[in-house]
Motif scaffolding. Sequence first.
Motif, PDB file in Angstrom:
ATOM      1  N   TYR A   1      -0.166 -10.895   0.493  1.00  0.00           N
ATOM      2  CA  TYR A   1      -1.116 -10.387   1.730  1.00  0.00           C
ATOM      3  C   TYR A   1      -1.934 -11.663   2.475  1.00  0.00           C
ATOM      4  CZ  TYR A   1      -1.138  -5.501   0.362  1.00  0.00           C
ATOM      5  OH  TYR A   1      -0.233  -4.266   0.291  1.00  0.00           O
TER       6      TYR A   1
ATOM      7  N   ASP B   1      -4.117  -3.534 -11.797  1.00  0.00           N
ATOM      8  CA  ASP B   1      -3.446  -3.190 -10.694  1.00  0.00           C
ATOM      9  C   ASP B   1      -3.945  -4.333  -9.525  1.00  0.00           C
ATOM     10  OD1 ASP B   1      -2.781  -1.588  -8.347  1.00  0.00           O
ATOM     11  OD2 ASP B   1      -3.993   0.178  -8.759  1.00  0.00           O
TER      12      ASP B   1
ATOM     13  N   ASP C   1       0.966  -1.111   0.005  1.00  0.00           N
ATOM     14  CA  ASP C   1       0.090   0.080   0.064  1.00  0.00           C
ATOM     15  C   ASP C   1       0.817   1.079  -0.102  1.00  0.00           C
ATOM     16  OD1 ASP C   1      -2.829  -1.138   1.092  1.00  0.00           O
ATOM     17  OD2 ASP C   1      -1.255  -2.318   2.128  1.00  0.00           O
TER      18      ASP C   1
ATOM     19  N   LYS D   1       1.980   2.580  -7.170  1.00  0.00           N
ATOM     20  CA  LYS D   1       1.751   1.646  -8.560  1.00  0.00           C
ATOM     21  C   LYS D   1       0.647   2.119  -9.265  1.00  0.00           C
ATOM     22  CE  LYS D   1      -0.408  -1.881  -5.725  1.00  0.00           C
ATOM     23  NZ  LYS D   1      -1.747  -1.064  -6.094  1.00  0.00           N
ATOM     24  N   THR D   2      -0.552   2.665  -8.589  1.00  0.00           N
ATOM     25  CA  THR D   2      -1.588   3.083  -8.993  1.00  0.00           C
ATOM     26  C   THR D   2      -1.557   4.173 -10.367  1.00  0.00           C
ATOM     27  OG1 THR D   2      -3.118   2.373  -7.222  1.00  0.00           O
ATOM     28  CG2 THR D   2      -4.124   3.743  -9.054  1.00  0.00           C
TER      29      THR D   2
ATOM     30  N   MET E   1     -11.208 -12.795  -2.852  1.00  0.00           N
ATOM     31  CA  MET E   1     -10.135 -12.219  -3.664  1.00  0.00           C
ATOM     32  C   MET E   1     -10.269 -13.158  -4.886  1.00  0.00           C
ATOM     33  SD  MET E   1      -8.696  -9.620  -2.481  1.00  0.00           S
ATOM     34  CE  MET E   1      -8.325  -8.850  -0.740  1.00  0.00           C
TER      35      MET E   1
ATOM     36  N   SER F   1      -0.679 -10.834  -5.194  1.00  0.00           N
ATOM     37  CA  SER F   1      -1.025  -9.725  -4.085  1.00  0.00           C
ATOM     38  C   SER F   1      -1.915 -10.792  -2.932  1.00  0.00           C
ATOM     39  CB  SER F   1      -2.395  -8.678  -4.370  1.00  0.00           C
ATOM     40  OG  SER F   1      -1.699  -7.723  -4.795  1.00  0.00           O
ATOM     41  N   SER F   2      -2.577 -11.693  -3.650  1.00  0.00           N
ATOM     42  CA  SER F   2      -3.066 -12.759  -2.493  1.00  0.00           C
ATOM     43  C   SER F   2      -1.854 -13.705  -1.997  1.00  0.00           C
ATOM     44  CB  SER F   2      -3.941 -13.676  -3.760  1.00  0.00           C
ATOM     45  OG  SER F   2      -5.047 -13.107  -4.190  1.00  0.00           O
TER      46      SER F   2
ATOM     47  N   ARG G   1     -15.376  -6.303  -3.494  1.00  0.00           N
ATOM     48  CA  ARG G   1     -14.447  -5.135  -3.183  1.00  0.00           C
ATOM     49  C   ARG G   1     -15.006  -4.342  -1.987  1.00  0.00           C
ATOM     50  NH1 ARG G   1     -10.096  -2.142  -5.034  1.00  0.00           N
ATOM     51  NH2 ARG G   1      -9.880  -0.172  -4.066  1.00  0.00           N
TER      52      ARG G   1
ATOM     53  N   ARG H   1       0.331   6.275   4.275  1.00  0.00           N
ATOM     54  CA  ARG H   1      -1.136   6.050   3.807  1.00  0.00           C
ATOM     55  C   ARG H   1      -2.249   6.036   4.663  1.00  0.00           C
ATOM     56  NH1 ARG H   1      -2.305   2.978  -1.525  1.00  0.00           N
ATOM     57  NH2 ARG H   1      -4.382   2.336  -0.985  1.00  0.00           N
TER      58      ARG H   1
ATOM     59  N   PHE I   1      -7.479  -2.865   5.334  1.00  0.00           N
ATOM     60  CA  PHE I   1      -6.068  -3.620   5.225  1.00  0.00           C
ATOM     61  C   PHE I   1      -5.073  -2.459   5.635  1.00  0.00           C
ATOM     62  CE2 PHE I   1      -8.017  -6.277   2.330  1.00  0.00           C
ATOM     63  CZ  PHE I   1      -7.644  -7.223   2.391  1.00  0.00           C
TER      64      PHE I   1
ATOM     65  N   PRO J   1      -9.144  -6.112  -6.069  1.00  0.00           N
ATOM     66  CA  PRO J   1     -10.444  -6.426  -6.323  1.00  0.00           C
ATOM     67  C   PRO J   1     -11.156  -5.503  -6.954  1.00  0.00           C
ATOM     68  CG  PRO J   1     -10.439  -6.183  -4.002  1.00  0.00           C
ATOM     69  CD  PRO J   1      -9.042  -5.967  -4.315  1.00  0.00           C
TER      70      PRO J   1
ATOM     71  N   ARG K   1     -11.382 -12.439  -8.782  1.00  0.00           N
ATOM     72  CA  ARG K   1     -10.303 -12.568  -9.859  1.00  0.00           C
ATOM     73  C   ARG K   1     -10.880 -13.435 -10.830  1.00  0.00           C
ATOM     74  NH1 ARG K   1      -6.042 -13.462  -6.584  1.00  0.00           N
ATOM     75  NH2 ARG K   1      -5.823 -11.300  -6.326  1.00  0.00           N
TER      76      ARG K   1
HETATM   77  P1  TYD Z   1      -6.686  -0.555  -2.857  1.00  0.00           P
HETATM   78  O1  TYD Z   1      -7.351   0.571  -2.242  1.00  0.00           O
HETATM   79  O2  TYD Z   1      -6.770  -1.251  -4.244  1.00  0.00           O
HETATM   80  O3  TYD Z   1      -4.931  -0.450  -2.423  1.00  0.00           O
HETATM   81  P2  TYD Z   1      -3.892  -0.419  -3.396  1.00  0.00           P
HETATM   82  O4  TYD Z   1      -4.170   0.855  -4.023  1.00  0.00           O
HETATM   83  O5  TYD Z   1      -2.851  -0.307  -2.334  1.00  0.00           O
HETATM   84  O6  TYD Z   1      -3.852  -1.435  -4.093  1.00  0.00           O
HETATM   85  O7  TYD Z   1      -7.034  -2.082  -1.812  1.00  0.00           O
HETATM   86  C1  TYD Z   1      -6.451  -3.139  -2.173  1.00  0.00           C
HETATM   87  C2  TYD Z   1      -6.084  -3.848  -0.781  1.00  0.00           C
HETATM   88  O8  TYD Z   1      -6.439  -5.043  -0.982  1.00  0.00           O
HETATM   89  C3  TYD Z   1      -4.708  -3.917  -0.643  1.00  0.00           C
HETATM   90  O9  TYD Z   1      -4.500  -3.359   0.850  1.00  0.00           O
HETATM   91  C4  TYD Z   1      -4.279  -5.119  -0.769  1.00  0.00           C
HETATM   92  C5  TYD Z   1      -5.385  -6.042  -0.602  1.00  0.00           C
HETATM   93  N1  TYD Z   1      -5.288  -7.144  -1.527  1.00  0.00           N
HETATM   94  C6  TYD Z   1      -5.251  -8.381  -0.691  1.00  0.00           C
HETATM   95  O10 TYD Z   1      -4.998  -8.576   0.435  1.00  0.00           O
HETATM   96  N2  TYD Z   1      -5.277  -9.649  -1.569  1.00  0.00           N
HETATM   97  C7  TYD Z   1      -5.498  -9.754  -2.948  1.00  0.00           C
HETATM   98  O11 TYD Z   1      -5.514 -10.644  -3.622  1.00  0.00           O
HETATM   99  C8  TYD Z   1      -5.755  -8.384  -3.199  1.00  0.00           C
HETATM  100  C9  TYD Z   1      -5.991  -8.345  -5.057  1.00  0.00           C
HETATM  101  C10 TYD Z   1      -5.567  -7.137  -2.820  1.00  0.00           C
END
Ligand code: TYD
Length: 224
Positions: A109, A100, A13, A17-18, A75, A105-106, A51, A154, A169, A41, A79
């Motif tokens: 995280y 993104d 986070d 990257k976004t 998640m 990420s899975s 999401r 953040r 998160f 998501p 996907r």
């Molecule tokens: P998001 O607001 O999109 O954050 P970021 O801009 O950092 O991507 O939130 C996505 C959150 O979901 C981020 O904290 C990561 C988490 N996440 C998982 O835990 N597992 C996953 O498979 C994905 C896709 C995201």
Amino acid sequence: MPRGYFITFEGLDGSGKTTQLRRLAISLESKGRTVVTLRQPGGTVLGDRIRSILLDSRSEASLGPIAPAAEMALMFADRAQSIAEVILPALAAGSIILCDRYTDSSEAYQGGGRQLGSQRILAMHAAACDNLQPDLTLLLLPSLESSLRRARRRNQRHVEKQGTDENRFERESDDFYRRIYEKYEEIAAREPHRVATIREDASIDHIEEIIRRIVLSRLDHAEA
Ligand code: TYD
């Protein structure tokens, strides 16, 4: 029609990257490429519902704590839907997909952060996603210290804004982020061809240039 090209962005986070994804989309479009962007998501009607369950901190109050394995399964439900609805059709149409976050990420995280381990995530990826792998993953991973600082910053911004719900998160501890960081390192070491790791803690413009070079050279190779 050539098969399209599937690029994912990964990082902690606050890794930026976004912003980089948006800039790359503009740059590729200016070269006449068709670009499809999405985030996980989310990105489909079903995915946006998932999401909001996953990221809305209030959902914990109404749903109770989400079990790590349930979080993982949600998640992957998201996907699987975006693969069917967005990714495969875009690939078939020859587009470049910029996504993104994806299965890394899975793994980072839920596998690392929530300590479910990589094997469960990879098995789930095979079952739900038919093992669809990105052609290229851009992993933004500056030093651990700087990554923790960015994640905290953040987090703080979300707290100050209140009312923005997507902070479930981001309320996590440094240990949680350290485990995510280490899992990303593990993935990068395991799959060096797919994963391009960008460790520089440089300006947005500088990182943009690094990314643009990597992507253009990969696309040249893929299309040669
Ligand atoms: P998001 O607001 O999109 O954050 P970021 O801009 O950092 O991507 O939130 C996505 C959150 O979901 C981020 O904290 C990561 C988490 N996440 C998982 O835990 N597992 C996953 O498979 C994905 C896709 C995201």
